[in-house]
Write a protein that holds these residues in place. Structure first.
Motif, PDB file in Angstrom:
ATOM      1  N   UNK A 109       0.834  -1.202   0.000  1.00 57.11           N
ATOM      2  CA  UNK A 109       0.000   0.000   0.000  1.00 57.11           C
ATOM      3  C   UNK A 109       0.866   1.249   0.000  1.00 57.11           C
ATOM      4  N   UNK A 110       1.897   1.259   0.832  1.00 63.62           N
ATOM      5  CA  UNK A 110       2.765   2.429   0.929  1.00 63.62           C
ATOM      6  C   UNK A 110       3.559   2.649  -0.349  1.00 63.62           C
ATOM      7  N   UNK A 111       4.188   1.602  -0.867  1.00 65.92           N
ATOM      8  CA  UNK A 111       5.082   1.769  -2.013  1.00 65.92           C
ATOM      9  C   UNK A 111       4.367   1.605  -3.345  1.00 65.92           C
ATOM     10  N   UNK A 112       3.170   1.070  -3.313  1.00 63.57           N
ATOM     11  CA  UNK A 112       2.457   0.860  -4.558  1.00 63.57           C
ATOM     12  C   UNK A 112       1.480   1.948  -4.921  1.00 63.57           C
ATOM     13  N   UNK A 113       1.298   2.907  -4.027  1.00 65.06           N
ATOM     14  CA  UNK A 113       0.277   3.930  -4.261  1.00 65.06           C
ATOM     15  C   UNK A 113       0.671   4.921  -5.353  1.00 65.06           C
ATOM     16  N   UNK A 114       1.980   5.052  -5.615  1.00 64.21           N
ATOM     17  CA  UNK A 114       2.437   6.030  -6.599  1.00 64.21           C
ATOM     18  C   UNK A 114       3.226   5.320  -7.707  1.00 64.21           C
ATOM     19  N   UNK A 115       2.588   4.318  -8.298  1.00 67.43           N
ATOM     20  CA  UNK A 115       3.270   3.488  -9.285  1.00 67.43           C
ATOM     21  C   UNK A 115       3.283   4.109 -10.678  1.00 67.43           C
TER      22      UNK A 115
ATOM     23  N   UNK B 206       9.726  -8.025  -4.747  1.00 64.50           N
ATOM     24  CA  UNK B 206       8.797  -7.710  -3.674  1.00 64.50           C
ATOM     25  C   UNK B 206       7.385  -8.144  -3.986  1.00 64.50           C
ATOM     26  N   UNK B 207       6.448  -7.226  -3.821  1.00 64.68           N
ATOM     27  CA  UNK B 207       5.027  -7.538  -4.012  1.00 64.68           C
ATOM     28  C   UNK B 207       4.581  -7.453  -5.461  1.00 64.68           C
ATOM     29  N   UNK B 208       5.488  -7.086  -6.361  1.00 65.94           N
ATOM     30  CA  UNK B 208       5.158  -7.080  -7.790  1.00 65.94           C
ATOM     31  C   UNK B 208       4.284  -5.930  -8.231  1.00 65.94           C
ATOM     32  N   UNK B 209       4.380  -4.790  -7.551  1.00 62.82           N
ATOM     33  CA  UNK B 209       3.492  -3.657  -7.836  1.00 62.82           C
ATOM     34  C   UNK B 209       3.648  -3.155  -9.275  1.00 62.82           C
ATOM     35  N   UNK B 210       4.868  -3.178  -9.808  1.00 64.49           N
ATOM     36  CA  UNK B 210       5.089  -2.759 -11.190  1.00 64.49           C
ATOM     37  C   UNK B 210       5.011  -3.927 -12.162  1.00 64.49           C
ATOM     38  N   UNK B 211       5.455  -5.099 -11.714  1.00 58.06           N
ATOM     39  CA  UNK B 211       5.402  -6.275 -12.580  1.00 58.06           C
ATOM     40  C   UNK B 211       3.987  -6.549 -13.057  1.00 58.06           C
ATOM     41  N   UNK B 212       3.009  -6.430 -12.158  1.00 61.17           N
ATOM     42  CA  UNK B 212       1.638  -6.767 -12.539  1.00 61.17           C
ATOM     43  C   UNK B 212       1.093  -5.767 -13.553  1.00 61.17           C
TER      44      UNK B 212
END
Length: 259
Positions: A17-23, A51-57
């Motif tokens: 949530x913290x690092x994925x909010x500004x993708x 990590x959680x794959x925020x950009x990969x997805x």
């Protein structure tokens, strides 16, 4: 507020949530760099320490063939479940960013938010670059983002930011506890204040980052001759605004290309 001591990476929902909010800015920047600097069409993309794959997805949803690895099993599981919820095949595996091999080479790779600094030594940093160079096809690009240690007094020693999704809010604080330039170590303190409709609690963690000055990074990059430094940006992610590195530079994204 109840306090829990633990590794922040073991709480992937809050971390994401913290690092994925500004993708969006990072995502657009990646695509722009692939277009401008790769000497080959970018179709296959790898993220070491994903990590959680925020950009990969996001890349997968755009039609790219993606994969990644990470040492944290909980982050990998979170990433794969995210892909499954989107109807996509899981792509993340538990693995070391300084010790991995791929079966088929990739057109591009990226590691954007300081994870490189978890590598504890020159040897592991070199091993990481060697793994990436081996994983890339000729003409492919690698984007590496990190905070450099300025030679003068560090300008930014604390960061605070918040993010929310539905009924979940997380307030994050990250600060530098101390820097030992001889040992090349920076102790970092981190807290997440988590708010849900039924509970409030704080997660506290401390981690160690290796320090890298601009000069130290320049020497490191020269030790992997297969990767050529093409351009340098900062965390504004403006493809039309490259930066010149000096001793006071802090936030950088190196654009490297496989020779």
């Amino acid at each position: 507020m109840e306090t829990i001591a633990g590794h922040l990476y073991d709480f992937p929902t809050y971390y994401d949530l913290i690092f994925g909010s500004d993708w969006k800015a990072e995502y657009k920047f990646l695509l722009a760099c692939f277009e401008r600097f790769s000497k080959r069409p970018v179709k296959r993309i790898f993220e070491p320490a994903c990590g959680t794959g925020r950009l990969l997805v996001k890349l997968a949803e755009a039609g790219y063939e993606v994969a990644g690895n990470d040492l944290n099993e909980k982050a990998v599981a979170f990433c794969n479940k995210r892909f499954e919820r989107k109807g996509l095949k899981p792509v993340a595996v538990v693995g070391d960013m300084a010790d991995f091999k791929v079966k088929k080479k990739y057109d591009a790779a990226f590691n954007m938010i300081n994870t490189f600094r978890h590598l504890p030594s020159e040897e592991t940093a070199e091993a990481h670059l060697a793994c990436v160079a081996e994983a890339l096809a000729k003409g492919g690009v690698y984007l590496l983002g990190l905070h450099l240690t300025p030679v003068t007094v560090q300008q930014c020693t604390e960061e605070c930011w918040s993010a929310g999704r539905g009924n979940l809010t997380v307030n994050s604080r990250l600060w530098s506890i101390g820097v030992d330039l001889q040992k090349r170590e920076e102790r970092i303190g981190m807290t997440y204040d988590v708010y849900t409709p039924t509970k409030q609690f704080r997660i506290e963690d401390e981690t160690m980052f290796r320090t890298w000055t601009a000069e130290q990074m320049a020497h490191l990059l020269l030790r992997e001759p297969r990767l050529e430094l093409i351009e340098v940006y900062d965390f504004r992610y403006d493809i039309d605004a490259p930066v010149m590195i000096n001793g006071d530079t802090e936030d950088v994204v190196y654009v490297l290309r496989k020779r």
